[in-house]
Design a protein around this motif. Structure first.
Motif, mmCIF file in Angstrom:
data_model
loop_
_atom_site.group_PDB
_atom_site.id
_atom_site.type_symbol
_atom_site.label_atom_id
_atom_site.label_comp_id
_atom_site.label_asym_id
_atom_site.label_seq_id
_atom_site.Cartn_x
_atom_site.Cartn_y
_atom_site.Cartn_z
ATOM 1 N N GLU A 5 77.478 24.548 -25.116
ATOM 2 C CA GLU A 5 77.865 25.308 -26.322
ATOM 3 C C GLU A 5 79.342 25.118 -26.635
ATOM 4 O O GLU A 5 79.740 24.944 -27.796
ATOM 5 C CB GLU A 5 77.570 26.807 -26.120
ATOM 6 C CG GLU A 5 76.097 27.188 -26.189
ATOM 7 C CD GLU A 5 75.420 27.129 -24.841
ATOM 8 O OE1 GLU A 5 74.265 27.573 -24.750
ATOM 9 O OE2 GLU A 5 76.065 26.646 -23.869
ATOM 10 N N ALA A 6 80.172 25.144 -25.582
ATOM 11 C CA ALA A 6 81.615 24.988 -25.803
ATOM 12 C C ALA A 6 81.928 23.618 -26.415
ATOM 13 O O ALA A 6 82.755 23.501 -27.320
ATOM 14 C CB ALA A 6 82.365 25.167 -24.489
ATOM 15 N N ALA A 7 81.247 22.569 -25.937
ATOM 16 C CA ALA A 7 81.496 21.223 -26.450
ATOM 17 C C ALA A 7 81.075 21.099 -27.908
ATOM 18 O O ALA A 7 81.701 20.369 -28.691
ATOM 19 C CB ALA A 7 80.759 20.189 -25.591
ATOM 20 N N ALA A 8 80.001 21.810 -28.294
ATOM 21 C CA ALA A 8 79.482 21.711 -29.660
ATOM 22 C C ALA A 8 80.074 22.784 -30.579
ATOM 23 O O ALA A 8 79.686 22.846 -31.751
ATOM 24 C CB ALA A 8 77.960 21.826 -29.640
ATOM 25 N N ASP A 9 80.986 23.616 -30.057
ATOM 26 C CA ASP A 9 81.559 24.741 -30.816
ATOM 27 C C ASP A 9 80.448 25.642 -31.347
ATOM 28 O O ASP A 9 80.428 26.037 -32.512
ATOM 29 C CB ASP A 9 82.434 24.236 -31.971
ATOM 30 C CG ASP A 9 83.435 25.299 -32.424
ATOM 31 O OD1 ASP A 9 83.745 26.209 -31.612
ATOM 32 O OD2 ASP A 9 83.885 25.249 -33.578
ATOM 33 N N GLN A 10 79.519 25.941 -30.447
ATOM 34 C CA GLN A 10 78.391 26.785 -30.796
ATOM 35 C C GLN A 10 78.265 27.941 -29.790
ATOM 36 O O GLN A 10 78.953 27.986 -28.765
ATOM 37 C CB GLN A 10 77.083 25.971 -30.801
ATOM 38 C CG GLN A 10 76.992 24.951 -31.918
ATOM 39 C CD GLN A 10 75.671 24.211 -31.881
ATOM 40 O OE1 GLN A 10 75.130 23.920 -30.813
ATOM 41 N NE2 GLN A 10 75.134 23.896 -33.057
ATOM 42 N N VAL A 11 77.375 28.874 -30.116
ATOM 43 C CA VAL A 11 77.090 30.017 -29.244
ATOM 44 C C VAL A 11 75.577 30.212 -29.238
ATOM 45 O O VAL A 11 74.929 30.110 -30.288
ATOM 46 C CB VAL A 11 77.780 31.307 -29.752
ATOM 47 C CG1 VAL A 11 77.365 32.506 -28.902
ATOM 48 C CG2 VAL A 11 79.289 31.151 -29.758
ATOM 49 N N THR A 12 75.013 30.498 -28.057
ATOM 50 C CA THR A 12 73.590 30.847 -27.978
ATOM 51 C C THR A 12 73.453 32.362 -28.074
ATOM 52 O O THR A 12 74.082 33.108 -27.311
ATOM 53 C CB THR A 12 72.961 30.361 -26.664
ATOM 54 O OG1 THR A 12 72.973 28.933 -26.650
ATOM 55 C CG2 THR A 12 71.529 30.859 -26.533
ATOM 56 N N ILE A 13 72.656 32.820 -29.025
ATOM 57 C CA ILE A 13 72.395 34.253 -29.192
ATOM 58 C C ILE A 13 71.074 34.575 -28.516
ATOM 59 O O ILE A 13 70.040 33.971 -28.829
ATOM 60 C CB ILE A 13 72.323 34.650 -30.677
ATOM 61 C CG1 ILE A 13 73.624 34.283 -31.398
ATOM 62 C CG2 ILE A 13 72.027 36.135 -30.818
ATOM 63 C CD1 ILE A 13 73.594 34.570 -32.892
#
Length: 423
Positions: A385-393
């Motif tokens: 997630e950090a590499a893709a600038d994303q967050v899992t909800i």
């Protein structure tokens, strides 16, 4: 090392119990501020003479007040009740009338500690200075009644009386004094010794011997002058018009010497103890003059917040589970912790209730903390997630492993959270 504990008669109010206090105070503030009452925050201690004005014959002054001499040689006392400080503030600052105020603060009385009756206890109250209108008596009583109703308390009874004024009370006091002299051997030791100080105090005594001896004592209501009778009739008419039920109680004199005319008390019948009063008050038209101010009528009430919560427990309302604060989001970061630090700050600034784990705990430990937190959603940030600038909800309240788990771009996170949490 000694084991330090709270002093006798005091307690710590800890989470999640303290969340009920937040709700209690918020509802009280909402009720009274909607009627134009403004908050007054007065000192915790005053010159002892301020509280002596509540009545030298009262147990509050004689036995229960925490009195001390400070390093400057001044005689001071911790606040035993709320009205005297408000009246002192009025005399000192002379605000325009009618002055409608409220307070919520700890009070201190050296007395036998029991459930709902602590040496440091908490009161919420209102005071109105500058109006003799009986309708303001009705408004004050109605505010307390509405507050109890807002907590879903149903087993609360309003007891009502009038203590007359300087015209008719001396006549009644003389009649009551003569009656009590005839029953003197039947009274408790304390009231036999100080009957002359204030015979009305005997009516307030809960000891069986005094209760029995005064069962057929004369009533103030039978001695009211025409002005006091008209005032009391207007109060009763107003309460009936507002559909607020009450019971006339000619023994009700309250615990302070300053009361005149309307007096009232709220009793919670769900409490088994004889000490079931959760609040009360009345009119005190001469107290401002006692404090050195101009003739100014006053009326108010105080509510015991500790005992009110006991009444809530007895009726099964306002449980801790229903009011304990809930988080919206718990951030789980096993990519170094920097994302959790930055994301919690961003989300709190956006109006969300957010917490996170610290000390580099494992993903499993962090997820357990997320479950225990009561949060609705977990935000998971791992290396991917950090590499893709994303967050899992992850929806922590959804059934089944992995249910309702979705990745979103960090740029869209705030909007997505608002959608999910209906904020």
């Amino acid at each position: 090392m000694p084991e330090f504990r709270t002093p006798n008669g005091t307690r710590d109010i800890m989470p999640p119990e303290s969340a009920r206090w937040e709700v209690l105070l918020a509802r009280f503030a909402a009720a009274v501020e909607a009627a134009g009452y403004g908050l007054v925050i007065s000192p915790m201690f005053e010159n002892v003479e301020v509280f002596q004005r509540v009545g030298a014959s009262t147990d509050v002054v004689r036995k229960e007040m925490y009195q001390f001499t400070d390093k400057g040689g001044r005689s001071l006392a911790l606040r035993p009740e709320g009205t005297a400080s408000i009246v002192r503030a009025f005399v000192q600052h002379r605000p325009p009338t009618p002055w409608k105020t409220w307070y919520a603060a700890p009070s201190f009385r050296y007395e036998h500690a029991q459930a709902g009756r602590y040496r440091q206890h908490h009161q919420g109250g209102v005071e109105v200075l500058g109006s003799a209108d009986p309708d303001i008596d009705v408004e004050v009583i109605a505010l307390a009644w509405s507050f109890f109703a807002s907590l879903d308390l149903r087993l609360v009874t309003l007891r009502l009386n009038s203590l007359g004024d300087a015209t008719c009370r001396p006549v009644y006091r003389a009649a009551l004094g003569a009656f009590l002299q005839s029953r003197l051997p039947l009274l408790c030791d304390d009231h036999r010794a100080r009957l002359e100080d204030n015979p009305l105090r005997v009516l307030d005594c809960k000891k069986p011997e005094c209760v029995a001896a005064t069962a057929d004592a004369p009533h103030q209501l039978d001695f009211l002058c025409s002005a006091c009778a008209l005032h009391f009739d207007r109060v009763m008419l107003g309460l009936r018009s507002l559909a607020i039920p009450f019971v006339l109680d000619p023994r009700l004199v309250r615990g302070m010497d300053y009361y005149s005319r309307t007096t009232f008390e709220f009793a919670a019948s769900a409490l088994e103890s004889a000490q079931n009063a959760v609040g009360g008050g009345g009119r005190y038209d001469g107290l401002v003059e006692e404090m050195g101010g101009p003739p100014t009528p006053g009326v108010g009430f105080g509510i015991g917040l500790d005992r009110t919560l006991l009444a809530c427990d007895a009726e099964g309302v306002l449980p801790v589970s229903a009011v304990a604060p809930r988080l919206d989001v718990f951030v789980v970061d096993f990519a170094g912790g920097s994302a959790a630090r930055d994301l919690t700050f961003l989300l709190r600034s956006s109006g969300f209730r957010v917490d996170r784990a610290f000390d580099g705990r494992s993903p499993k430990s962090q997820l357990k903390s997320a479950d225990r937190s009561g949060a609705r959603l977990a935000l998971i940030i791992g290396p991917d997630e950090a590499a893709a600038d994303q967050v899992t909800i992850k929806d922590l309240r959804a059934a089944g492993p992995g249910a309702s788990q979705e990745r979103v771009d960090r740029a869209l996170l705030v909007a997505e959270l608002r959608r999910r949490l209906l904020l």
